[in-house]
Design a protein around this motif. Sequence first.
Motif, mmCIF file in Angstrom:
data_model
loop_
_atom_site.group_PDB
_atom_site.id
_atom_site.type_symbol
_atom_site.label_atom_id
_atom_site.label_comp_id
_atom_site.label_asym_id
_atom_site.label_seq_id
_atom_site.Cartn_x
_atom_site.Cartn_y
_atom_site.Cartn_z
ATOM 1 N N SER A 102 -50.441 9.094 -12.434
ATOM 2 C CA SER A 102 -50.097 10.462 -12.810
ATOM 3 C C SER A 102 -50.619 11.041 -13.794
ATOM 4 O O SER A 102 -51.193 12.178 -14.117
ATOM 5 C CB SER A 102 -48.440 10.733 -12.942
ATOM 6 N N LEU A 103 -51.271 10.022 -14.914
ATOM 7 C CA LEU A 103 -52.177 10.411 -16.034
ATOM 8 C C LEU A 103 -53.681 9.973 -15.657
ATOM 9 O O LEU A 103 -54.363 10.815 -16.266
ATOM 10 C CB LEU A 103 -51.703 9.269 -16.915
ATOM 11 N N GLY A 104 -54.115 9.022 -15.065
ATOM 12 C CA GLY A 104 -55.387 8.598 -14.966
ATOM 13 C C GLY A 104 -55.685 7.829 -13.700
ATOM 14 O O GLY A 104 -54.734 7.449 -12.824
ATOM 15 N N LYS A 105 -57.030 7.739 -13.396
ATOM 16 C CA LYS A 105 -57.533 7.096 -12.085
ATOM 17 C C LYS A 105 -57.665 5.677 -12.283
ATOM 18 O O LYS A 105 -57.944 4.803 -11.151
ATOM 19 C CB LYS A 105 -58.894 7.661 -12.023
ATOM 20 N N LYS A 106 -57.357 4.923 -13.283
ATOM 21 C CA LYS A 106 -57.667 3.445 -13.508
ATOM 22 C C LYS A 106 -56.445 2.833 -14.338
ATOM 23 O O LYS A 106 -56.151 3.273 -15.488
ATOM 24 C CB LYS A 106 -58.831 3.038 -14.256
#
Length: 206
Positions: A102-106
């Motif tokens: 929900s915050l980042g792609k990694k």
Amino acid sequence: MNNPVVSIPSANILLSSLRSVGYTPETAIADIVDNSLSAKASVVDINFDCEKQRITIADNGDGMTKSELLSSMSIGSSDPLNERSIHDLGRFGMGMKTASFSLGKKLTVISKTKDEISNACWDLDYVRQSDKWEILINDSSDAFINELSDSISQYRCGTIVCISNVDKLIAFDSSAEKKKFYKMIDNVKSHLSLVFTGLWNPMRFR
């Protein structure tokens, strides 16, 4: 007689969908901190890095072996019917992954026990290209892994969760957007002090 047909969902579509579960930055980070406390951590070190566009949560909890780490990185890694501690907010084994997505792609996790240091990573850019349910394991000599490992090097055991490429959190292309990022940090501090009443002292922010 029924004839079962195997139906495996697209890794890219399902993991992308999990990014919209409904977390706020405050509740997402609280979900991850809960894992640290469940691992009996006495220190939780939270670092918001605006320039590198990442958030790290490091603790001195029990740590995980390689097999335990890979299991915890699986989507739906625990049975909701299992008996849990009254202090454990998790139920479906989804929290760390969905909160991070929900915050980042990694999502990169490094865990240290007295015998070994293990790492595992979900990279949604990689999943988009491959559409495979593949967790990545980095070489121990990787500079990024070594940098993160330093955060728990002082502890006998521990775990660090790193969320990078935080595109869902905020855009970083203006000074006004960066101010929103720092405001978010204040909101997270306030939220954690409410959720983990009496456990505030072990948490440190940088």
